[in-house]
Design an enzyme around this catalytic site. Structure first.
Site, short mmCIF file in Angstrom:
data_model
loop_
_atom_site.label_atom_id
_atom_site.label_comp_id
_atom_site.label_asym_id
_atom_site.label_seq_id
_atom_site.Cartn_x
_atom_site.Cartn_y
_atom_site.Cartn_z
N GLY A 115 0.83 -1.20 0.00
CA GLY A 115 0.00 0.00 0.00
C GLY A 115 0.86 1.25 0.00
O GLY A 115 0.48 2.28 0.56
N SER A 126 0.05 5.50 -1.59
CA SER A 126 -0.68 6.66 -1.08
C SER A 126 -0.58 6.73 0.44
O SER A 126 -0.16 5.78 1.10
CB SER A 126 -2.16 6.59 -1.49
OG SER A 126 -2.79 5.47 -0.88
N GLY A 127 -0.98 7.88 0.97
CA GLY A 127 -1.11 8.06 2.41
C GLY A 127 0.13 7.75 3.22
O GLY A 127 1.25 8.12 2.86
N GLY A 180 1.63 4.90 3.73
CA GLY A 180 2.56 4.02 3.02
C GLY A 180 3.48 4.79 2.10
O GLY A 180 4.69 4.53 2.06
N SER A 198 -4.19 0.22 14.13
CA SER A 198 -5.12 1.34 14.21
C SER A 198 -5.49 1.62 15.65
O SER A 198 -5.61 0.70 16.47
CB SER A 198 -6.39 1.05 13.42
OG SER A 198 -7.35 2.08 13.62
N TYR A 204 -13.70 -3.13 11.24
CA TYR A 204 -12.34 -2.63 11.05
C TYR A 204 -11.51 -2.84 12.32
O TYR A 204 -10.36 -3.31 12.26
CB TYR A 204 -12.39 -1.15 10.69
CG TYR A 204 -11.05 -0.50 10.45
CD1 TYR A 204 -10.31 -0.76 9.30
CD2 TYR A 204 -10.52 0.41 11.37
CE1 TYR A 204 -9.09 -0.16 9.07
CE2 TYR A 204 -9.31 1.03 11.16
CZ TYR A 204 -8.59 0.75 10.00
OH TYR A 204 -7.39 1.36 9.79
#
Length: 249
Positions: free
Chosen positions: A13, A16-17, A19, A137, A150
């Site tokens: 990943g 984007s973001g 990563g 998270s 999640y």
């Protein structure tokens, strides 16, 4: 010389973001970076941003064959691996009563299955003394509205890390979790947050975070660099919360 000079790093990943920011800082610190992502165009655009000879491999982390392919390519190109950041993730905010089987399966396929089999396939080519970083998270510890599935998928990550830290201790491979709080990334758009709601959303987040703002991807990347480098040489099996103190409230 950078703190990661001579190291081979894979970031799933990484297009984007968090990563992408981690891939950039790893490359800046001298690592040969390989990123993975589901969309070829996004991977190519990220490679252009990372520079430093970064490479990209397109694929879906939910597909075990993809991890076999990544391991084979790393072995053929570089011989071995030093850093593996299992970062690819998927979040669909839905109240439990409304969660579909497809939503449930998709989140566990990417967030849990993808991490487990990615590590399983990459460990054999990882050098002794390597570092594994699992992106967890805040939701795995703090109840957030609509995040039950999640949260469950990310809670498993913490259990994986503890088990692997012990299983891999004889090879001195360190395994740690990096748990972000709310971070200002493109995921806000992916969650369907309209532009006009960004202001109120960010204000509400700021009020829920002791440091008074959302995090930036670069801040998470710096924490990932710590876990990837010798600066954390005596750190394994931890869950590093980078959440502005949100877990405290």
């Amino acid at each position: 010389m950078g703190t990661l000079s001579g190291k081979i790093a894979v970031v799933t990943g990484g297009n984007s973001g968090i990563g992408l920011s981690a891939a950039k800082i790893f490359a800046d610190e001298g690592a040969q970076v390989v990123i993975t992502g589901r969309r070829q165009q996004a991977v190519e655009e990220a490679i252009a941003q990372i520079g430093a000879g970064a490479l990209g491999i397109q694929g879906d982390v939910a597909d075990v064959a993809h991890h076999d392919d990544v391991a084979q390519q790393i072995r053929q190109r570089f011989g071995a691996l030093d850093i593996y950041m299992a970062n690819a993730g998927l979040n669909t905010i839905t109240h439990s009563a409304e969660v579909s089987e497809a939503e449930y399966d998709a989140q566990f396929a990417v967030n849990t299955r993808g991490v487990f089999f990615g590590v399983q396939k990459l460990i054999p080519i990882m050098r002794n003394g390597g570092a594994i970083i699992l992106t967890g998270s805040l939701a795995s510890e703090k109840v957030l509205d609509g995040h039950a599935v999640y949260a469950g998928s990310k809670a498993a990550i913490n259990a994986f890390a503890r088990s692997w830290a012990i299983e891999l201790k004889f090879r001195c491979i360190r395994v740690n979790v990096l748990s972000p709080g709310p971070v200002d990334t493109a995921i806000l758009e992916k969650l369907g947050l309209p532009f006009e709601q960004r202001g109120p959303f960010e204000k509400a987040m700021a009020e829920a975070i002791p440091l008074g703002r959302m995090g930036q991807p670069e801040e998470l990347a710096k924490a990932a660099l710590f876990l990837a480098s010798d600066a954390s040489s005596f750190v394994t099996g931890i869950n590093l919360r980078v959440d502005g103190g949100m877990a405290l409230l």
